[in-house]
Design an enzyme around this catalytic site. Structure first.
Site, PDB file in Angstrom:
ATOM      1  N   PHE A 114       7.387  -1.464  -4.588  1.00 20.61           N
ATOM      2  CA  PHE A 114       6.871  -0.209  -4.033  1.00 20.61           C
ATOM      3  C   PHE A 114       6.013  -0.521  -2.820  1.00 20.61           C
ATOM      4  O   PHE A 114       5.424  -1.603  -2.721  1.00 20.61           O
ATOM      5  CB  PHE A 114       6.015   0.515  -5.067  1.00 20.61           C
ATOM      6  CG  PHE A 114       6.808   1.440  -5.938  1.00 20.61           C
ATOM      7  CD1 PHE A 114       6.855   2.803  -5.660  1.00 20.61           C
ATOM      8  CD2 PHE A 114       7.531   0.955  -7.016  1.00 20.61           C
ATOM      9  CE1 PHE A 114       7.606   3.664  -6.455  1.00 20.61           C
ATOM     10  CE2 PHE A 114       8.276   1.805  -7.813  1.00 20.61           C
ATOM     11  CZ  PHE A 114       8.308   3.168  -7.529  1.00 20.61           C
ATOM     12  N   ILE A 171       2.932 -10.798  -7.592  1.00 27.94           N
ATOM     13  CA  ILE A 171       3.894 -10.802  -8.702  1.00 27.94           C
ATOM     14  C   ILE A 171       5.297 -10.481  -8.203  1.00 27.94           C
ATOM     15  O   ILE A 171       6.273 -11.146  -8.561  1.00 27.94           O
ATOM     16  CB  ILE A 171       3.436  -9.797  -9.787  1.00 27.94           C
ATOM     17  CG1 ILE A 171       2.027 -10.166 -10.252  1.00 27.94           C
ATOM     18  CG2 ILE A 171       4.398  -9.783 -10.965  1.00 27.94           C
ATOM     19  CD1 ILE A 171       1.321  -9.104 -11.045  1.00 27.94           C
ATOM     20  N   ASN A 218      -8.616  -0.255  -9.410  1.00 33.41           N
ATOM     21  CA  ASN A 218      -8.240   0.795  -8.454  1.00 33.41           C
ATOM     22  C   ASN A 218      -7.832   2.063  -9.199  1.00 33.41           C
ATOM     23  O   ASN A 218      -7.837   2.108 -10.423  1.00 33.41           O
ATOM     24  CB  ASN A 218      -7.129   0.292  -7.517  1.00 33.41           C
ATOM     25  CG  ASN A 218      -5.884  -0.099  -8.284  1.00 33.41           C
ATOM     26  OD1 ASN A 218      -5.283   0.729  -8.952  1.00 33.41           O
ATOM     27  ND2 ASN A 218      -5.509  -1.375  -8.208  1.00 33.41           N
TER      28      ASN A 218
HETATM   29  O1  C5P Z   1       1.443  -5.859  -0.714  1.00 32.39           O
HETATM   30  P1  C5P Z   1       1.418  -4.551  -1.384  1.00 32.39           P
HETATM   31  O2  C5P Z   1       0.395  -4.442  -2.465  1.00 32.39           O
HETATM   32  O3  C5P Z   1       1.379  -3.355  -0.472  1.00 32.39           O
HETATM   33  O4  C5P Z   1       2.859  -4.453  -2.086  1.00 32.39           O
HETATM   34  C1  C5P Z   1       3.183  -3.508  -3.014  1.00 32.39           C
HETATM   35  C2  C5P Z   1       4.269  -4.015  -3.921  1.00 32.39           C
HETATM   36  O5  C5P Z   1       4.026  -5.347  -4.292  1.00 32.39           O
HETATM   37  C3  C5P Z   1       4.313  -3.242  -5.223  1.00 32.39           C
HETATM   38  O6  C5P Z   1       5.646  -3.262  -5.706  1.00 32.39           O
HETATM   39  C4  C5P Z   1       3.398  -4.057  -6.128  1.00 32.39           C
HETATM   40  O7  C5P Z   1       3.719  -3.872  -7.486  1.00 32.39           O
HETATM   41  C5  C5P Z   1       3.704  -5.465  -5.674  1.00 32.39           C
HETATM   42  N1  C5P Z   1       2.574  -6.395  -5.758  1.00 32.39           N
HETATM   43  C6  C5P Z   1       2.605  -7.403  -6.705  1.00 32.39           C
HETATM   44  N2  C5P Z   1       1.589  -8.312  -6.783  1.00 32.39           N
HETATM   45  C7  C5P Z   1       0.545  -8.242  -5.919  1.00 32.39           C
HETATM   46  C8  C5P Z   1       0.501  -7.221  -4.956  1.00 32.39           C
HETATM   47  C9  C5P Z   1       1.524  -6.318  -4.915  1.00 32.39           C
HETATM   48  O8  C5P Z   1       3.546  -7.452  -7.502  1.00 32.39           O
HETATM   49  N3  C5P Z   1      -0.424  -9.127  -6.005  1.00 32.39           N
END
Ligand code: C5P
Length: 415
Positions: free
Chosen positions: A338, A320, A222
């Site tokens: 975030f 994560i 991305n």
């Molecule tokens: O679910 P979404 O991607 O909108 O959530 C954003 C937050 O979740 C951010 O803090 C991002 O770093 C974290 N995130 C993560 N692992 C993922 C997806 C998002 O840590 N697979």
């Protein structure tokens, strides 16, 4: 940035100390006048040494007027040596700051060359040295400069910047000198240990995109630049935290004073994040890919003439933020995620807070025209369970990072 913003007591006579500012010969030297003014506002005494080429960009007279001190530039000046020998000059400061630090000055420092007053003073000092590099991006990325920077970092020289952006030479890239406000806060953090409110705390930061392999040559990724996450890691380190930054592939320099773990996929990022625990707090700013190709062949997928395009089956990546939030014994006391939203920031942010099990969500507007994605500016709203959302003032990503540092310090009773 004023005192209140920095969360610092106002300096005064006998205040936060004395610096020797070495001004190198780059176009960014024009910013040194503002830097001196801002340092003096903070009660820092500033004595300046200029290289011969610095005097081509800014006059010694202006530097003397703003610093209200004599400016030194000649190694073999009888008057200068009589008034203040170069050894004394280099030792009377609490901190030596080089801004702008040109490629030439960094090279001389790395190799111990002392052929003018500035480089001699830098070789003769027994005080901590902080450099703010400024140069053309090609020069910054040149193998020789990379090597010199590595050597200087190993020697314990502190770095602030350079930042990425438009350059005076018309090129774009990494090489802009850090802004005077950033240099001032880095100087104050070193001069006043009390300005390191996060000292003794361990932090985990994730930043950048993840890269999910389709086959050995193709991937899904991305547009995340990692600028906000990296700015946060750097600001946390400057505030005294011991920071591990787990970063996906980005075109940014490693932030100063931070342990950087470079990863590609979400699974690697998860492993890097878990390995960085225990930590006192975590800031998960990475744009993790939601899905990855299920199976990755060990050979390039062949394009057969007339054949149908291959179907790529995706599977979900680990979350994560959620995994770190749900750790039993190793959960950081404060977990911050975030939420990049294009509408209903607070509503969507609050839902994410619940779902992920984190403590804070920093919701940022990434709608078209906000300029957040890949840009240098950001505007966030802090969402916490059972509390009113806090809309923070917009600003550069470095400023948003500084606000976050102050807010975290407050949470840990250090603010
Ligand atoms: O679910 P979404 O991607 O909108 O959530 C954003 C937050 O979740 C951010 O803090 C991002 O770093 C974290 N995130 C993560 N692992 C993922 C997806 C998002 O840590 N697979």
């Amino acid at each position: 940035m004023d005192d209140a913003e920095l969360g610092l007591p106002r300096g005064g006579p006998g205040g936060p100390g004395r610096i020797l500012l070495v001004i190198g010969g780059g176009i960014a030297a024009y910013k040194s006048l503002e830097l001196i003014r801002r340092l003096k506002e903070q009660g820092v005494a500033v004595r300046c040494v200029m290289t011969g080429s610095a005097a081509q960009f800014v006059t010694p007279l202006s530097v003397a007027a703003v610093s209200v001190e004599k400016v030194y530039s000649e190694l073999f000046s009888l008057t200068d040596e009589a008034e203040m020998g170069h050894i004394r000059l280099s030792r009377e400061a609490d901190l030596v700051v080089v801004a702008p630090a040109t490629a030439n000055l960094l090279a001389k420092m790395a190799h111990g060359i002392a052929d003018d007053l500035a480089s001699t003073v830098l070789l003769a000092t027994d005080k901590p040295v902080l450099v703010a590099p400024a140069m053309n991006p090609m020069m910054w990325n040149h193998a020789a400069t990379r090597r010199n920077v590595r050597m200087l970092a190993q020697d314990g020289i502190g770095f602030i910047g350079p930042n990425a952006g438009d350059m005076a030479c018309g090129e774009v890239g990494s090489g802009r000198m850090a802004e005077p406000a950033e240099i001032v806060s880095a100087v104050l953090a070193r001069l006043r240990p009390a300005a390191r409110p996060l000292h003794g705390l361990r932090a985990l930061v994730t930043s950048g995109p993840t890269r999910e392999a389709i086959d050995p040559v193709r991937f899904i990724m991305n547009h995340s630049s990692g600028k906000q996450g990296h700015a946060i890691a750097e600001a946390l380190a400057r505030a005294g935290a011991e920071v591990t930054l787990v970063s996906g592939p980005v075109a940014l320099a490693d932030p100063a004073g931070v342990r950087v773990v470079k990863v590609e996929s979400a699974e690697e990022m998860l492993a890097g994040a878990l390995a960085a625990l225990p930590a006192d707090f975590a800031v998960m700013a990475a744009a993790v890919a939601d899905w990855r190709p299920e199976a990755v062949p060990d050979h390039k997928i062949k394009k057969e003439p007339g054949g149908a395009p291959p179907a790529i089956r995706l599977v979900e990546n680990p979350d994560i933020l959620m995994t770190v939030s749900r750790q039993n014994d190793k959960r950081p006391r404060l977990v911050i995620g975030f939420a990049a939203e294009t509408e209903n920031l607070v509503e969507h942010g609050s839902a994410k807070l619940q779902r992920k099990g984190c403590d804070w969500i920093l919701a940022n507007d990434v709608s078209a025209g906000s300029g957040t994605f890949g840009g240098d500016r950001n505007r966030v709203t802090l969402i916490r369970a059972g509390a009113e959302p806090e809309a923070w003032p917009g600003g550069s990503k470095a400023e948003v990072a500084a606000t976050l540092v102050r807010r975290i310090a407050r949470e840990f009773g250090r603010g």
